[in-house]
Write an enzyme that holds these catalytic residues in place. Structure first.
Site, PDB file in Angstrom:
ATOM      1  N   THR A 116       5.813  29.622   2.425  1.00 16.51           N
ATOM      2  CA  THR A 116       4.814  30.610   1.257  1.00 16.51           C
ATOM      3  C   THR A 116       3.972  29.885   0.447  1.00 16.51           C
ATOM      4  O   THR A 116       3.277  29.390   0.842  1.00 16.51           O
ATOM      5  CB  THR A 116       6.456  31.375   0.671  1.00 16.51           C
ATOM      6  OG1 THR A 116       7.019  30.174  -0.546  1.00 16.51           O
ATOM      7  CG2 THR A 116       6.951  32.618   1.555  1.00 16.51           C
ATOM      8  N   GLU A 134      10.304  28.608   1.410  1.00 17.06           N
ATOM      9  CA  GLU A 134       9.776  29.630  -0.214  1.00 17.06           C
ATOM     10  C   GLU A 134       9.297  29.017  -0.747  1.00 17.06           C
ATOM     11  O   GLU A 134       9.148  27.530  -0.822  1.00 17.06           O
ATOM     12  CB  GLU A 134      11.611  30.514  -0.481  1.00 17.06           C
ATOM     13  CG  GLU A 134      11.384  31.710  -0.382  1.00 17.06           C
ATOM     14  CD  GLU A 134      10.191  32.700  -0.617  1.00 17.06           C
ATOM     15  OE1 GLU A 134       9.376  32.057  -1.628  1.00 17.06           O
ATOM     16  OE2 GLU A 134      10.869  33.559  -1.373  1.00 17.06           O
ATOM     17  N   HIS A 135       9.062  29.492  -1.658  1.00 17.21           N
ATOM     18  CA  HIS A 135       8.240  29.567  -2.409  1.00 17.21           C
ATOM     19  C   HIS A 135       8.260  27.734  -3.777  1.00 17.21           C
ATOM     20  O   HIS A 135       9.227  27.364  -3.367  1.00 17.21           O
ATOM     21  CB  HIS A 135       7.870  30.295  -4.187  1.00 17.21           C
ATOM     22  CG  HIS A 135       9.600  30.703  -4.488  1.00 17.21           C
ATOM     23  ND1 HIS A 135       9.478  29.564  -5.645  1.00 17.21           N
ATOM     24  CD2 HIS A 135      10.363  31.482  -4.633  1.00 17.21           C
ATOM     25  CE1 HIS A 135      11.196  30.071  -6.621  1.00 17.21           C
ATOM     26  NE2 HIS A 135      11.546  31.063  -5.388  1.00 17.21           N
ATOM     27  N   ASP A 136       7.530  26.769  -4.151  1.00 17.60           N
ATOM     28  CA  ASP A 136       7.556  26.006  -4.723  1.00 17.60           C
ATOM     29  C   ASP A 136       8.629  24.642  -4.288  1.00 17.60           C
ATOM     30  O   ASP A 136       9.457  24.557  -5.128  1.00 17.60           O
ATOM     31  CB  ASP A 136       8.447  25.974  -6.465  1.00 17.60           C
ATOM     32  CG  ASP A 136       6.855  27.240  -6.958  1.00 17.60           C
ATOM     33  OD1 ASP A 136       6.267  26.566  -7.145  1.00 17.60           O
ATOM     34  OD2 ASP A 136       7.472  28.284  -7.257  1.00 17.60           O
TER      35      ASP A 136
END
Ligand code: UDP
Length: 208
Positions: A116, A134-136
């Site tokens: 992402t 997923e993010h970050d």
């Protein structure tokens, strides 16, 4: 003369990655490099060892590291560096990559992988079928995600960590250097470097 690409590893991982490399480099000559298999051919591609790969005539030479073990990938990346042979990655057309994803050289992204946003990934990363990040997240060098591994947001994966098939990592956790997360594990706490965790909730496996 040709662009010669060696897919390093003619076993399971290599056989899944070769078709991705072939699709991305239609004009290249593709061989498997394998130091442990007899010369021959697999899926229509010759198998050669490292010395044989370097001896083949070519205008340009590249290697895609297609072996699931991050330790082995690191050793082979060192060999390629010493010989001046650049690493290339492989990426399925179905990979989804969103915003601000930085990926180091030599990453192999199998079909239906999702990355992402705001993700940093190191060298020779492997993400197998249907895995996601997923993010970050921050992902070290030579990290491997087995099929269906689920890495939720704000997770840090240490260098050489291995996330098994269908394991899930809760958001915000840190998986230590060279730690192994077993197949199907549900990871709810940080994992120290070098250990193996299994189960739901995941616990350190005491070997012996
Ligand atoms: N291999 C190699 N050079 C090395 C280490 C491994 O050519 O320094 C080859 C090994 O002979 C084998 C493949 O890499 O054919 C690894 O296959 P394995 O089935 O162990 O794992 P996977 O394909 O899942 O990565």
């Amino acid at each position: 003369m040709t662009h010669l690409i060696g897919v390093y590893g003619a076993s399971g991982c290599g056989r899944g990655i070769m078709p991705l490399v072939r699709a991305e480099h239609p004009g290249a000559t593709l061989v498997f490099i394998d130091d442990g298999q007899a010369p021959g051919s697999v899926n229509g591609h010759a198998i050669t060892d490292w010395a044989g790969f370097l001896q083949r005539p070519a205008r340009q030479r590249s290697v895609c590291l297609a072996i699931a073990s991050g330790r082995v990938r690191e050793t082979l990346a060192g060999k390629c560096d010493a010989a001046g042979v650049p690493l290339i990655g492989a990426r399925a057309a179905s990979v989804v990559e969103m915003d601000e994803v930085q990926i180091g050289e030599g990453a192999c992204l199998s079909p239906f992988v999702t990355l992402t946003s705001n993700i940093r990934i190191g060298r020779a990363f492997h993400a197998n079928l249907y895995s996601y990040i997923e993010h970050d997240c921050t992902v070290g060098d030579f990290v491997t995600l087995a099929p269906g591994a689920k890495v939720n947001g704000n997770v840090t994966l240490g260098d050489h960590s291995y996330i098994g098939s269908n394991a899930v990592i809760r958001q915000g956790l840190t998986i230590g250097h060279a730690a192994v997360v077993g197949m199907g594990a549900v990871v709810t706490r940080d994992v120290p470097p070098g250990v193996t965790v299994v189960g739901n909730p995941a616990r350190i496996l005491n070997k012996g």
